[in-house]
Design a protein around this motif. Sequence first.
Motif, mmCIF file in Angstrom:
data_model
loop_
_atom_site.group_PDB
_atom_site.id
_atom_site.type_symbol
_atom_site.label_atom_id
_atom_site.label_comp_id
_atom_site.label_asym_id
_atom_site.label_seq_id
_atom_site.Cartn_x
_atom_site.Cartn_y
_atom_site.Cartn_z
ATOM 1 N N ARG A 190 20.612 4.689 9.029
ATOM 2 C CA ARG A 190 20.189 5.120 7.691
ATOM 3 C C ARG A 190 20.129 6.647 7.605
ATOM 4 N NH1 ARG A 190 17.029 2.253 3.340
ATOM 5 N NH2 ARG A 190 16.404 3.938 1.978
ATOM 6 N N MET A 191 19.636 7.289 8.656
ATOM 7 C CA MET A 191 19.563 8.754 8.649
ATOM 8 C C MET A 191 20.964 9.364 8.630
ATOM 9 S SD MET A 191 16.148 9.291 11.017
ATOM 10 C CE MET A 191 16.745 10.738 11.747
ATOM 11 N N ALA A 192 21.900 8.767 9.368
ATOM 12 C CA ALA A 192 23.279 9.270 9.372
ATOM 13 C C ALA A 192 23.912 9.098 7.997
ATOM 14 C CB ALA A 192 24.099 8.538 10.430
ATOM 15 N N LYS A 193 23.686 7.952 7.366
ATOM 16 C CA LYS A 193 24.239 7.732 6.033
ATOM 17 C C LYS A 193 23.607 8.678 5.015
ATOM 18 C CE LYS A 193 26.070 3.146 6.614
ATOM 19 N NZ LYS A 193 26.230 1.800 6.091
ATOM 20 N N ASP A 194 22.315 8.941 5.155
ATOM 21 C CA ASP A 194 21.665 9.891 4.261
ATOM 22 C C ASP A 194 22.257 11.292 4.447
ATOM 23 O OD1 ASP A 194 19.579 10.641 2.304
ATOM 24 O OD2 ASP A 194 18.791 11.797 3.998
ATOM 25 N N LYS A 197 -1.133 3.915 8.423
ATOM 26 C CA LYS A 197 -0.544 2.672 8.940
ATOM 27 C C LYS A 197 0.664 2.265 8.092
ATOM 28 C CE LYS A 197 -1.688 -2.074 10.128
ATOM 29 N NZ LYS A 197 -2.721 -3.101 10.183
ATOM 30 N N SER A 198 0.522 2.383 6.787
ATOM 31 C CA SER A 198 1.614 2.052 5.880
ATOM 32 C C SER A 198 2.793 3.010 6.070
ATOM 33 C CB SER A 198 1.110 2.101 4.437
ATOM 34 O OG SER A 198 2.128 1.772 3.539
ATOM 35 N N ALA A 199 2.504 4.292 6.269
ATOM 36 C CA ALA A 199 3.560 5.289 6.488
ATOM 37 C C ALA A 199 4.310 5.008 7.785
ATOM 38 C CB ALA A 199 2.963 6.692 6.515
ATOM 39 N N LYS A 217 12.547 2.160 7.698
ATOM 40 C CA LYS A 217 13.509 2.932 6.916
ATOM 41 C C LYS A 217 14.202 4.059 7.670
ATOM 42 C CE LYS A 217 12.530 0.803 3.042
ATOM 43 N NZ LYS A 217 13.479 0.027 2.294
ATOM 44 N N MET A 218 13.598 4.586 8.707
ATOM 45 C CA MET A 218 14.146 5.770 9.368
ATOM 46 C C MET A 218 14.931 5.395 10.622
ATOM 47 S SD MET A 218 13.254 8.032 7.238
ATOM 48 C CE MET A 218 13.644 9.560 8.055
ATOM 49 N N THR A 219 15.949 4.575 10.429
ATOM 50 C CA THR A 219 16.804 4.181 11.543
ATOM 51 C C THR A 219 17.917 5.215 11.708
ATOM 52 O OG1 THR A 219 18.306 2.905 10.146
ATOM 53 C CG2 THR A 219 16.362 1.747 11.031
ATOM 54 N N GLU A 220 18.570 5.215 12.865
ATOM 55 C CA GLU A 220 19.663 6.152 13.110
ATOM 56 C C GLU A 220 20.774 5.973 12.083
ATOM 57 O OE1 GLU A 220 21.146 6.552 17.135
ATOM 58 O OE2 GLU A 220 19.185 5.991 17.922
ATOM 59 N N MET A 247 0.847 -1.189 0.000
ATOM 60 C CA MET A 247 0.000 0.000 0.000
ATOM 61 C C MET A 247 0.884 1.241 0.000
ATOM 62 S SD MET A 247 -2.955 1.306 2.637
ATOM 63 C CE MET A 247 -4.350 0.680 1.737
ATOM 64 N N ILE A 248 0.367 2.286 -0.527
ATOM 65 C CA ILE A 248 1.082 3.558 -0.595
ATOM 66 C C ILE A 248 1.250 4.149 0.809
ATOM 67 C CG2 ILE A 248 -0.972 4.966 -0.962
ATOM 68 C CD1 ILE A 248 0.714 6.526 -3.055
ATOM 69 N N HIS A 249 2.374 4.810 1.068
ATOM 70 C CA HIS A 249 2.659 5.340 2.410
ATOM 71 C C HIS A 249 2.630 6.871 2.456
ATOM 72 C CE1 HIS A 249 6.625 5.070 0.480
ATOM 73 N NE2 HIS A 249 6.929 6.123 1.202
ATOM 74 N N TYR A 250 2.061 7.494 1.457
ATOM 75 C CA TYR A 250 1.935 8.947 1.421
ATOM 76 C C TYR A 250 0.768 9.325 0.517
ATOM 77 C CZ TYR A 250 4.152 8.483 -3.133
ATOM 78 O OH TYR A 250 4.430 8.117 -4.420
#
Length: 92
Positions: free
Chosen positions: A47-51, A33-35, A42-45, A1-4
């Motif tokens: 991953r956010m640091a690498k981004d 719920k999907s978001a 996806k929004m782990t510490e 399902m779409i998350h946005y």
Amino acid sequence: MIHYVPASLENVTTTVAYVVDKENEAEIKGIIKSANSWCTKKMTEVRMAKDMMLQLQKYNKAANDCVPESACNETISALTSEDGINDWADCH
């Protein structure tokens, strides 16, 4: 399902009206719920640091393209290298 809920400046009014319409409540709750699920995965510490490092690399490239002798080049390159990313300490 779409998350946005996709929207643009051209359709923002229509999109907001759709989102707040009670007839679409079940669909919007599913999107929420999907978001939430997407964010949890996806929004782990890490991953956010690498981004953040990727964004600094892009900034460094843009700075190099404009000012090849930029004083920040060496510092940003060191921070955003794979070794620099892996050398970061946990902030807890």
